[in-house]
Design an enzyme around this catalytic site. Structure first.
Site, PDB file in Angstrom:
ATOM      1  N   GLU A 162       0.969  -0.798  -0.413  1.00  0.00           N
ATOM      2  CA  GLU A 162       0.231   0.057   0.426  1.00  0.00           C
ATOM      3  C   GLU A 162       0.724   0.911   0.169  1.00  0.00           C
ATOM      4  O   GLU A 162       0.650   2.054  -0.035  1.00  0.00           O
ATOM      5  CB  GLU A 162      -0.840   0.363   1.140  1.00  0.00           C
ATOM      6  CG  GLU A 162      -1.885  -0.540   1.492  1.00  0.00           C
ATOM      7  CD  GLU A 162      -2.779  -1.244   1.973  1.00  0.00           C
ATOM      8  OE1 GLU A 162      -4.398  -1.380   1.978  1.00  0.00           O
ATOM      9  OE2 GLU A 162      -2.536  -0.705   3.399  1.00  0.00           O
TER      10      GLU A 162
ATOM     11  N   ASP B  84      -8.220  -9.214   4.843  1.00  0.00           N
ATOM     12  CA  ASP B  84      -7.793  -8.099   5.092  1.00  0.00           C
ATOM     13  C   ASP B  84      -8.948  -7.911   6.998  1.00  0.00           C
ATOM     14  O   ASP B  84      -9.965  -6.672   6.372  1.00  0.00           O
ATOM     15  CB  ASP B  84      -7.810  -6.630   4.401  1.00  0.00           C
ATOM     16  CG  ASP B  84      -7.919  -5.678   4.833  1.00  0.00           C
ATOM     17  OD1 ASP B  84      -6.972  -5.359   6.400  1.00  0.00           O
ATOM     18  OD2 ASP B  84      -7.811  -4.367   4.594  1.00  0.00           O
TER      19      ASP B  84
ATOM     20  N   GLU C  73     -12.939  -1.781  11.846  1.00  0.00           N
ATOM     21  CA  GLU C  73     -12.846  -1.789  11.006  1.00  0.00           C
ATOM     22  C   GLU C  73     -13.862  -2.072   9.999  1.00  0.00           C
ATOM     23  O   GLU C  73     -14.148  -0.621   8.850  1.00  0.00           O
ATOM     24  CB  GLU C  73     -11.481  -1.646  10.229  1.00  0.00           C
ATOM     25  CG  GLU C  73     -11.435  -0.798   9.056  1.00  0.00           C
ATOM     26  CD  GLU C  73      -9.737  -1.311   7.872  1.00  0.00           C
ATOM     27  OE1 GLU C  73      -9.096  -1.797   8.448  1.00  0.00           O
ATOM     28  OE2 GLU C  73      -9.201  -0.470   6.920  1.00  0.00           O
TER      29      GLU C  73
END
Ligand code: GCV
Length: 835
Positions: free
Chosen positions: A409, A483, A511
């Site tokens: 990322e 993820d 998240e």
């Protein structure tokens, strides 16, 4: 009848009937010499889908056995007989995941809890360390007699932390002034120390037991000293004494019996870390609990009292490390200015056994060191890191080490210089090795190259490097290959790198699980991955045995949880999110603890020991993760959240620059069906697992419905195990998920008056938001998938409240740190399953 209705009808909930079997401090490495009582019950982990969750939670209601959490339960002292009775009848839950050997037993008391008359409002700031006065007279009298003073005759800051905690906790629980003393002064002494710091402890015949405990282990023992009955809290180290003190307080705060008290414990995993994704500007990546706890601008001069409170809370659950800074790293944190700030925090945390770590930006030698390269093979780079390590260790002699996210990322890394992850990790490892430091190198890699299947990348990059990492390097692997989704299969790297210590990375901050508002207790998720059997060395090669080092013979072991802690008064953004921090710590200490047992001890300490509270609230928690899976991503769906903020449904997103950033990449809905074919006819990701596991995932007959669409593209009208077609089952799960949030709200309403009005109201408000948002998820996703299936919502289920275009046009949240979508808070979310 739903499981919540069954919970509500349980005879256990009648005032006066208590005896919930519980596991406080009874894990398999946290022993209690108690009378035996076998608990066959247990709440489903959620792995089994709706049916098993319902069955599991029903066991909470089914006579008490369900809460015992497994076989081998033990009862303490005076409640032993009750334990044996109550712990036996697991009911429907017995078929589901249970707590495992050694979990179970009894805390609590048989006394009737009074209806509280005045419950002062609580903010949640005290977490599970509230220590309220025991409200039942019999147990209170026992505690008042047994705990009158704390005896400590030596030791340093950790012993002082232990005695401070005992004085505070025992005074609170007994409602008396428990004093600190240098010698036994009559009955009721709690004698603390190591054989070195305390001659009293040295005089007890504990040497052989202490020898077996290791550095962090403890013993809590009812014994006699100088003709008096005392409780000894003994360990080999002062931090061990602190852990023992917290174990004793947990035992008492769950109102457990103390006759013949004998507790012991030692951690199975050496390094138990929180990973803070905190930035220099005070923001927290994926944080929903306010700003960073670390006030960088005021450090090192001003120390918030919350730093010590944070350290206490962590020590109470066994966490012994904190990576202070975001893995999307900032080189400035490695400058002298910030090292001084980290040192100030390290000094506060040290008495509590907590080491600080920093994330290391791989390009720091260039960014702050004026070098022209960060190539690991370059001698000036090697010297820069060695000098930097020396500088840090001069300030912080017990600095833990570095955590690194590299070549993922957009983060810099060794691949920039055509070097491998091992080359990069070993560079830093060499710099910290002589100081006893470690490097934790993350396997969460996310390249910009086009990939056939994004979830395969970590295995492809890391598995060939097995054996190439320095001895003080751990490779840190997220629980699943994608993820931190509400549900994923376990990551194929577990067990696949036998020569490399592997750390498990769990996400505590939610998240992808409803962020601050939704109730989703992550214990069942953690338990699911820890119990997952990699089969690399045959059956029993669980992820827990990989990360505790016993399977592949590693002494260096670690577990990390991405923190959910921030500046909010309640620390974690919601009261129930505190439980996720709690369960991470408890399972980090003992990965064999059951989520259910931990939930129960948390509820008892955080809300109430009254069974009229404990049983339904534990039931709410244990069902919550599966409920969320059902209304967000049932049947193995993944990554359908809104772009960037990951809040709310957006399965239609298809235009982001990289294919694998788009939800459509993951669910692959088309006219034929739904799901990602990861078998040999597709991406063949199943081949990354041991063959027994990969084969099971690959076959429709053996893959569980919970992982179905993660591994298979299934036709809309194909029949599933449930006898329903894919479309019907999808509608059923989405709908059930919504209605189960409604049932949770009903359950929560039953504890009114038993919990202070402030926390009761705040939880209720969030459950309402969750209920509306669950309906939003359901209606948006089903409307969208219907455009492919071309099938109507089956009879018996509510139609989506709005057309698809409405959901696609929503623009929320306005604030990603406290995400909400008021536009959908209208109408009535339930029933989705029509009566
Ligand atoms: C720290 C996910 C999150 C990112 C996070 C990343 C990681 O992609 O959305 O915020 O970055 O995981 O774990 O590195």
């Amino acid at each position: 009848m739903t499981y919540f209705e069954r919970v509500l009808r349980t005879p256990l909930l009648r005032p006066g009937l208590i005896c919930l079997a519980v596991s406080s401090a009874c894990g398999s490495n946290e022993h209690s010499s108690r009378g035996s009582g076998a608990g066959a019950g247990g709440i489903a982990s959620g792995a089994g889908g709706i049916a098993s969750v319902a069955g599991g939670v029903a066991s909470v209601a089914g006579g008490g056995g369900g809460l015992s959490g497994g076989t081998g339960g033990t009862a303490t002292g005076t409640t032993a007989g009750t334990a044996a009775v109550n712990a036996g009848a697991g009911g429907a839950g017995a078929a589901a995941t249970s707590g495992g050997p050694g979990i179970g037993g009894v805390s609590g008391t048989e006394e009737t809890y009074p209806v509280p008359t005045a419950l002062p409002d609580e903010t949640g700031a005290d977490l599970w360390l509230r220590y309220p006065k025991v409200p039942v007279p019999g147990r209170l009298a026992q505690y008042q007699a047994a705990f009158t003073h704390v005896v400590s005759s030596g030791g340093g800051p950790s012993t002082q932390a232990a005695t401070e905690e005992l004085v505070q906790g025992l005074s609170g629980l007994t409602g008396t002034s428990v004093m600190l003393a240098a010698a036994v002064q009559g009955a009721g002494a709690v004698v603390v120390g190591t054989p070195t710091t305390s001659t009293l402890i040295a005089g007890l015949p504990l040497a052989s037991e202490l020898a077996a405990l290791g550095s962090d282990g403890y013993l809590v023992r009812a014994t006699e000293l100088q003709g008096q009955s005392v409780i000894a809290v003994a360990a080999n180290t002062e931090v061990g004494v602190l852990y023992g003190s917290f174990a004793l307080l947990r035992h008492l705060a769950t109102h457990s019996a103390i006759t013949g008290l004998s507790l012991s414990g030692s951690p199975k995993i050496k390094n138990r870390l929180l990973n803070h994704w905190d930035n220099r500007d005070g923001t927290v990546e994926r944080g929903y609990a306010g700003s960073s706890l670390w006030n960088w601008s005021q450090l090192p001069g001003t120390l918030s009292p919350r730093y010590k409170a944070y350290a206490r809370a962590n020590a109470s659950i066994g966490i012994n490390g904190a990576v202070l800074t975001n893995v999307n790293a900032d080189a400035q944190f490695l400058t002298a200015t910030y090292i001084a700030k980290a040192k100030a925090l390290a000094d506060v945390f040290r008495p509590y056994g907590i080491k600080v770590y920093l994330s290391a930006r791989f390009s720091a030698p260039v960014e702050i060191g004026n070098l022209t390269t960060a190539d690991p093979a370059d001698a000036t780079v090697q010297k820069w890191w060695a000098d930097k390590a020396n500088e840090i260790y001069t300030a912080i002699p017990d600095f833990g080490g570095f955590l690194v996210k590299a070549n993922s990322e957009g983060q810099p890394g060794p691949q920039t210089y055509n070097r491998t992850h091992a080359d990069g990790a070993n560079l830093l490892a060499k710099a910290v090795a002589s100081h006893g430091g470690i490097v934790i190198w993350r396997a969460f890699v996310y390249s910009t190259a086009a990939e056939s299947d994004r979830i395969k990348q970590a295995y492809e990059e890391f598995q060939p490097l097995d054996g190439k990492f320095a001895a003080n390097v751990l490779v840190q692997v997220k629980n699943g290959p994608l993820d931190f989704q509400p549900r994923e299969p376990f990551h194929p790297l577990f067990g696949a790198m036998p020569k490399t210590p592997i750390s498990l990375e769990l996400q505590i901050t939610k998240e992808y699980l409803g962020e601050d508002t939704h109730l989703a207790y992550t214990g069942p998720l953690y338990e699911e991955v820890l119990k997952a059997d990699t089969q690399v060395n045959g059956p029993g090669s669980t992820v827990a045995r990989v990360i505790d080092g016993t399977l592949q013979k590693h002494a260096l072991t670690a577990i990390s949880g991405v923190s959910n802690i921030g500046s909010d008064t309640n620390w974690s953004g919601s009261h129930f999110n505190q439980a996720n921090w709690y369960v991470f710590g408890r399972m980090g200490w003992d990965p064999d603890l059951s989520a259910q047992a931990v939930a129960e001890e948390w509820v008892r300490q955080t809300f109430s020991n009254d069974p009229i509270v404990v049983a339904p609230v534990v039931g709410m928690m244990m069902g919550s993760r599966q409920t969320l899976v059902n209304y967000m991503e049932p049947l193995g769906l993944a990554h359908m959240m809104g772009t960037d903020h990951h809040y709310g449904p957006a399965p239609w997103v298809s235009t982001l620059a990289q294919a694998e950033w788009n939800p459509v990449y993951y669910h692959k809905a088309d006219a034929q069906g739904l799901g990602f074919d990861r078998t040999a006819t597709g991406s063949n990701a199943v081949s990354q697992y041991a063959s027994a596991v990969g084969d099971a995932f690959a076959k429709r007959a053996t893959v569980s419905d919970d992982s179905l669409l993660f591994f298979h593209h299934v036709g809309w009208t194909e029949k599933l195990d449930t006898g329903k077609t894919l479309w019907e089952e999808l509608v059923r799960r989405y709908s059930q998920g919504v209605d189960d949030v409604g049932h949770v709200r009903e359950t929560w309403a039953t504890v009114k008056g038993r919990i202070d009005a402030k926390r009761f109201g705040e939880v209720g408000d969030f459950l309402q938001i969750q209920h509306y948002e669950a309906r939003w998820w359901r209606d948006a996703c089903l409307s969208y998938f219907a455009t492919f299936s071309k099938l109507a919502i089956p009879a018996g289920y509510a139609a989506p409240a709005n057309p698809l275009s409405y959901y696609q046009g929503l623009n929320c949240p306005a604030d990603v740190k406290k995400p909400r979508c008021p536009q959908v808070y209208t109408g009535t979310p339930s029933p989705a399953v029509l009566p």
